[in-house]
Design an enzyme around this catalytic site. Structure first.
Site, PDB file in Angstrom:
ATOM      1  N   GLY A  93       0.847  -1.181   0.009  1.00  0.00           N
ATOM      2  CA  GLY A  93       0.148   0.064   0.039  1.00  0.00           C
ATOM      3  C   GLY A  93       0.752   1.342  -0.025  1.00  0.00           C
ATOM      4  O   GLY A  93       0.573   2.296   0.764  1.00  0.00           O
TER       5      GLY A  93
ATOM      6  N   ALA B 210     -12.402  -3.736  14.510  1.00  0.00           N
ATOM      7  CA  ALA B 210     -12.140  -5.194  14.653  1.00  0.00           C
ATOM      8  C   ALA B 210     -11.016  -5.593  13.612  1.00  0.00           C
ATOM      9  O   ALA B 210     -10.451  -6.650  14.417  1.00  0.00           O
ATOM     10  CB  ALA B 210     -13.667  -5.781  14.042  1.00  0.00           C
TER      11      ALA B 210
ATOM     12  N   VAL C 137      -3.267  -7.547  -2.080  1.00  0.00           N
ATOM     13  CA  VAL C 137      -3.070  -8.354  -1.146  1.00  0.00           C
ATOM     14  C   VAL C 137      -4.481  -9.294  -1.002  1.00  0.00           C
ATOM     15  O   VAL C 137      -4.309 -10.317   0.059  1.00  0.00           O
ATOM     16  CB  VAL C 137      -2.974  -7.665   0.320  1.00  0.00           C
ATOM     17  CG1 VAL C 137      -1.745  -6.963   0.151  1.00  0.00           C
ATOM     18  CG2 VAL C 137      -4.153  -6.554   0.703  1.00  0.00           C
TER      19      VAL C 137
ATOM     20  N   TYR D 178     -13.951  -1.145  11.302  1.00  0.00           N
ATOM     21  CA  TYR D 178     -12.444  -1.056  11.084  1.00  0.00           C
ATOM     22  C   TYR D 178     -11.768  -1.456  12.424  1.00  0.00           C
ATOM     23  O   TYR D 178     -10.747  -2.057  12.485  1.00  0.00           O
ATOM     24  CB  TYR D 178     -12.307   0.474  10.734  1.00  0.00           C
ATOM     25  CG  TYR D 178     -10.914   0.657  10.676  1.00  0.00           C
ATOM     26  CD1 TYR D 178     -10.163   0.375   9.399  1.00  0.00           C
ATOM     27  CD2 TYR D 178     -10.114   1.441  11.642  1.00  0.00           C
ATOM     28  CE1 TYR D 178      -8.717   1.089   9.281  1.00  0.00           C
ATOM     29  CE2 TYR D 178      -8.633   1.843  11.260  1.00  0.00           C
ATOM     30  CZ  TYR D 178      -8.307   1.570  10.364  1.00  0.00           C
ATOM     31  OH  TYR D 178      -6.734   2.002  10.059  1.00  0.00           O
TER      32      TYR D 178
END
Length: 284
Positions: free
Chosen positions: A13, A149, A55, A147
């Site tokens: 990223g 989690a 990914v 998010y």
């Protein structure tokens, strides 16, 4: 005298934000850096090369790691940074499909990368893995449950993995920033099952997040923390990145749970009187 061959780093990223800043800082520190993005195109920063990598796809991960090994013959540092978030939303405002999608990138993508890279690190007898977590990996985020989690999952996975790999010369760390000024929110996934019942609170949390983002720290702060974790002789498991993250870590560790809970709700203005419930809630 022959120069020592630089250590090889792979940063997922890396086309913008924290990933780009991290790749550039590692290159500046002397690493041979490969960044990744789904398109793999070169970006304005030429301090590192870019590889195409998604990914969420096993074959893409294997192809990128194989190409890096073909070029360099080893990998010394993996920075798992790729991820995205969901715009502020109640937990029931995202479908199961949406929940799967965010875990597929933020958590399972990290697992794929780790499984692809660790065999090479084991063979060479050393390596470092730095996972980009979040303060939401140890704090709750109302209206950001999915998010949060994923980042709790990253923290738990990283801690267990570090115990498994430590005797093999490989260390794992989690870097946990708070709000950071990046284009991250431009890629937010909008909740796909919005409900009128959450409209007021959701909007209020979104406004508060925008307020805090106006004074957020730059991604370079996180990049410096990644370099610290990657180069430490005795790395820690967790690194708070930035002043706010460090304050929140101390609060979580030492303040009574009730105080942290009350402070969080006050900051996000969650205890304002709610509107009277309607007979039905509809998506819009």
């Amino acid at each position: 005298m022959n120069k020592m061959k630089p250590q090889v780093a792979l940063v997922t990223g890396a086309s913008s934000g924290i990933g780009e800043a991290t790749a550039a800082r590692l290159a500046q520190a002397g690493y041979k850096v490969y960044g990744t993005s789904r398109r793999g195109a070169q970006i304005r920063n030429q301090a590192f090369e870019m590889l195409a990598l998604d990914v969420t796809r096993d074959e893409s991960v294997e192809a990128a790691v194989s190409e890096l090994m073909r070029r360099e013959g080893g990998i010394h540092l993996l920075v798992n940074n790729a991820g995205f978030g969901v715009a502020p939303a109640g937990a029931e405002e995202s479908s199961i499909e949406q929940a799967r999608a965010i875990f597929e990138t933020n958590f399972f993508g990290l697992v794929r990368m780790t499984r692809a890279v660790v065999p090479h690190m084991r063979q060479q007898g050393h390596g470092r893995i730095v996972n980009i977590g979040s303060v939401l990996g140890f704090l709750p985020m109302p209206y950001g449950a999915l998010y949060a989690a994923t980042k709790h999952a990253v923290a738990g996975y990283s801690e267990s993995l570090d115990h498994e790999l430590r005797t093999r010369g490989i260390r794992v760390s989690v870097v946990e920033p708070a709000y950071t000024k990046t284009p991250f929110d431009a890629n937010f996934m909008e909740p796909d099952a919005k409900l009128d019942a959450y409209h007021e609170a959701r909007s209020g949390v979104a406004r508060r997040v925008n307020e805090v983002m106006a004074t957020a720290e730059q991604p370079g702060v996180v990049a410096e923390t990644v370099l610290e974790a990657a180069s430490a002789a005795r790395p820690k498991l967790r690194y708070a990145a930035g002043k706010l993250a460090k304050r929140l870590r101390l609060l979580r560790r030492f303040a009574p749970a009730s105080m942290v809970d009350a402070g969080l709700r006050k900051d996000l203005r969650l205890d304002m009187p709610a509107a009277a419930p309607t007979r039905t809630a509809r998506a819009f």
